[in-house]
Design a protein around this motif. Sequence first.
Motif, PDB file in Angstrom:
ATOM      1  N   VAL A   1       0.847  -1.190   0.000  1.00  0.00           N
ATOM      2  CA  VAL A   1       0.000   0.000   0.000  1.00  0.00           C
ATOM      3  C   VAL A   1       0.882   1.239   0.000  1.00  0.00           C
ATOM      4  N   SER A   2       0.603   2.167  -0.902  1.00  0.00           N
ATOM      5  CA  SER A   2       1.274   3.462  -0.790  1.00  0.00           C
ATOM      6  C   SER A   2       0.309   4.556  -1.211  1.00  0.00           C
ATOM      7  N   GLU A   3       0.117   5.506  -0.319  1.00  0.00           N
ATOM      8  CA  GLU A   3      -0.701   6.698  -0.582  1.00  0.00           C
ATOM      9  C   GLU A   3      -1.979   6.426  -1.369  1.00  0.00           C
ATOM     10  N   GLY A   4      -2.805   5.653  -0.793  1.00  0.00           N
ATOM     11  CA  GLY A   4      -4.125   5.460  -1.389  1.00  0.00           C
ATOM     12  C   GLY A   4      -4.155   4.510  -2.568  1.00  0.00           C
ATOM     13  N   VAL A   5      -3.028   3.831  -2.815  1.00  0.00           N
ATOM     14  CA  VAL A   5      -3.003   2.897  -3.936  1.00  0.00           C
ATOM     15  C   VAL A   5      -2.484   1.540  -3.445  1.00  0.00           C
ATOM     16  N   VAL A   6      -3.199   0.507  -3.856  1.00  0.00           N
ATOM     17  CA  VAL A   6      -2.760  -0.857  -3.539  1.00  0.00           C
ATOM     18  C   VAL A   6      -2.084  -1.407  -4.785  1.00  0.00           C
ATOM     19  N   ASP A   7      -0.804  -1.803  -4.635  1.00  0.00           N
ATOM     20  CA  ASP A   7      -0.009  -2.245  -5.771  1.00  0.00           C
ATOM     21  C   ASP A   7       0.139  -3.764  -5.730  1.00  0.00           C
ATOM     22  N   SER A   8      -0.386  -4.430  -6.742  1.00  0.00           N
ATOM     23  CA  SER A   8      -0.348  -5.902  -6.759  1.00  0.00           C
ATOM     24  C   SER A   8       0.931  -6.429  -7.410  1.00  0.00           C
ATOM     25  N   GLY A   9       1.764  -5.514  -7.893  1.00  0.00           N
ATOM     26  CA  GLY A   9       2.966  -5.951  -8.610  1.00  0.00           C
ATOM     27  C   GLY A   9       2.751  -5.945 -10.115  1.00  0.00           C
ATOM     28  N   SER A  10       1.497  -6.209 -10.540  1.00  0.00           N
ATOM     29  CA  SER A  10       1.223  -6.192 -11.982  1.00  0.00           C
ATOM     30  C   SER A  10       0.079  -5.232 -12.310  1.00  0.00           C
ATOM     31  N   GLY A  11      -0.320  -4.449 -11.308  1.00  0.00           N
ATOM     32  CA  GLY A  11      -1.395  -3.484 -11.523  1.00  0.00           C
ATOM     33  C   GLY A  11      -1.711  -2.760 -10.230  1.00  0.00           C
ATOM     34  N   LYS A  12      -2.705  -1.890 -10.265  1.00  0.00           N
ATOM     35  CA  LYS A  12      -2.997  -1.044  -9.111  1.00  0.00           C
ATOM     36  C   LYS A  12      -4.484  -0.893  -8.884  1.00  0.00           C
ATOM     37  N   LEU A  13      -4.817  -0.570  -7.629  1.00  0.00           N
ATOM     38  CA  LEU A  13      -6.204  -0.334  -7.260  1.00  0.00           C
ATOM     39  C   LEU A  13      -6.222   0.834  -6.287  1.00  0.00           C
ATOM     40  N   ALA A  14      -7.006   1.870  -6.594  1.00  0.00           N
ATOM     41  CA  ALA A  14      -7.096   3.004  -5.661  1.00  0.00           C
ATOM     42  C   ALA A  14      -7.917   2.589  -4.457  1.00  0.00           C
ATOM     43  N   ARG A  15      -7.388   2.833  -3.278  1.00  0.00           N
ATOM     44  CA  ARG A  15      -8.151   2.503  -2.065  1.00  0.00           C
ATOM     45  C   ARG A  15      -7.599   3.312  -0.901  1.00  0.00           C
ATOM     46  N   SER A  16      -8.393   4.210  -0.369  1.00  0.00           N
ATOM     47  CA  SER A  16      -7.944   4.986   0.782  1.00  0.00           C
ATOM     48  C   SER A  16      -8.269   4.218   2.056  1.00  0.00           C
ATOM     49  N   GLY A  17      -7.634   4.650   3.123  1.00  0.00           N
ATOM     50  CA  GLY A  17      -7.959   4.055   4.422  1.00  0.00           C
ATOM     51  C   GLY A  17      -7.077   2.894   4.817  1.00  0.00           C
ATOM     52  N   LEU A  18      -6.154   2.507   3.957  1.00  0.00           N
ATOM     53  CA  LEU A  18      -5.194   1.461   4.325  1.00  0.00           C
ATOM     54  C   LEU A  18      -3.867   2.139   4.667  1.00  0.00           C
ATOM     55  N   MET A  19      -3.143   1.561   5.609  1.00  0.00           N
ATOM     56  CA  MET A  19      -1.937   2.206   6.091  1.00  0.00           C
ATOM     57  C   MET A  19      -0.837   2.191   5.030  1.00  0.00           C
ATOM     58  N   SER A  20      -0.322   3.365   4.715  1.00  0.00           N
ATOM     59  CA  SER A  20       0.719   3.480   3.706  1.00  0.00           C
ATOM     60  C   SER A  20       1.945   2.678   4.140  1.00  0.00           C
ATOM     61  N   GLY A  21       2.537   1.973   3.214  1.00  0.00           N
ATOM     62  CA  GLY A  21       3.730   1.181   3.527  1.00  0.00           C
ATOM     63  C   GLY A  21       3.411  -0.221   4.012  1.00  0.00           C
ATOM     64  N   SER A  22       2.133  -0.486   4.316  1.00  0.00           N
ATOM     65  CA  SER A  22       1.811  -1.813   4.854  1.00  0.00           C
ATOM     66  C   SER A  22       1.746  -2.860   3.744  1.00  0.00           C
ATOM     67  N   LYS A  23       1.990  -4.092   4.153  1.00  0.00           N
ATOM     68  CA  LYS A  23       1.836  -5.212   3.223  1.00  0.00           C
ATOM     69  C   LYS A  23       0.483  -5.857   3.501  1.00  0.00           C
TER      70      LYS A  23
END
Length: 357
Positions: free
Chosen positions: A246-268
């Motif tokens: 998770v980084s700044e409102g974006v969840v990175d799957s490694g092959s794409g992204k999903l916007a999502r707020s409310g998750l802790m930045s830097g968390s796995k």
Amino acid sequence: MATVTLEDICKNYGNVSAVRDVNISVADGEFMVLLGPSGCGKSTTLRMIAGLETISSGTLRIDGERMNAVPAKNRDIAMVFQSYALYPHMTVRDNMGFGLRRRQKDKAVVARRVNEVAASIGLTEYLDRKPHALSGGQRQRVALGRAIVRDPKVFLFDEPLSNLDAALRVSTRAELTRLHRELSATMIYVTHDQVEAMTMGDRVCIMSHGEVAQIGKPMDVYLNPASTFVASFLGNPQMNLIPATVSEGVVDSGSGKLARSGLMSGSKVILGLRPEDLAITGDANDAVLSGRVISLEALGAETLVHIDAGSGKPVILRGGRETPARLDDVLHLTCKPHMARFFDAETGLAITPGDTQ
Ligand SMILES: Nc1ncnc2c1ncn2[C@@H]1O[C@H](COP(=O)(O)OP(=O)(O)O)[C@@H](O)[C@H]1O
Ligand SMILES: [Mg+2]
């Protein structure tokens, strides 16, 4: 009619803990399914309710009354097992009447009741046969009939359909559901088959390693699994579970992204996506996942598309019969954003965005 309550129930065999701190409250007339993989403690839990196994600690109540020390025969419970446990030398009629004959001395009453139940589950023409002259499905029906004849407070089932072939399992499933409705009886049903759990249960209690993992209505559990264990156990094919950061409102799957707020930045996190919530898109920028098609399973009504998105296990998309996907295609996938689920990468427990900070 009865409620069944398990309070902090534990079962130890020597120093082996088979069931731990199980809390389940079964309502009057409810159909509760205990679901989980082999060895997770389902049968042990059921046998403690039946009185076939002592309770190491905790309290079992039926209709509010403590049952721990009440012998099995005084609990007013009928149990149906995977093995039918019929008396081979007795006719269907005598097998069905057996439990009731011990309590009810009036032969005419027993005979009437046996006839009535036999008619309701299609056994009338077999009443004078012995078990060896019946098919597996008919024997299981006799075992079921024997339980119904007794009109117990609570029915317990331990994988009763496991020995039946696929078509018979489907029809017997529907019949048990009908019987539950007609009898309005409290039923507790053990299975490792998630389809039985989804289709039969008013609620399902998923167990793992002797503990309760989640209790809820089947669809609620399916849509909102409490952990990656539940997510992977309920659903076929299982929920895709993809490690992501998770980084700044974006969840990175490694092959794409999903916007999502409310998750802790830097968390796995583990991103959970059901195969039916994925769709193919032409635009790589929209993709939550991308990868090459490594296999296709055409099942008739649908096609399962297996995609290597570099996340460990293949990601599975539930495509239609006419899916455009072809082997070796590179696909970009979107998801319905509100259907994405998130789990803590370390504990595997569900995270609701916004609740974590
Ligand atoms: N009589 C016993 N003695 C020792 N261990 C047992 C006994 N019965 C069950 N177990 C253990 O308890 C655990 C739960 O078993 P069980 O309730 O039969 O699981 P399930 O019905 O979910 O497959 C398993 O690890 C099993 O090996
Ligand atoms: Mg079992």
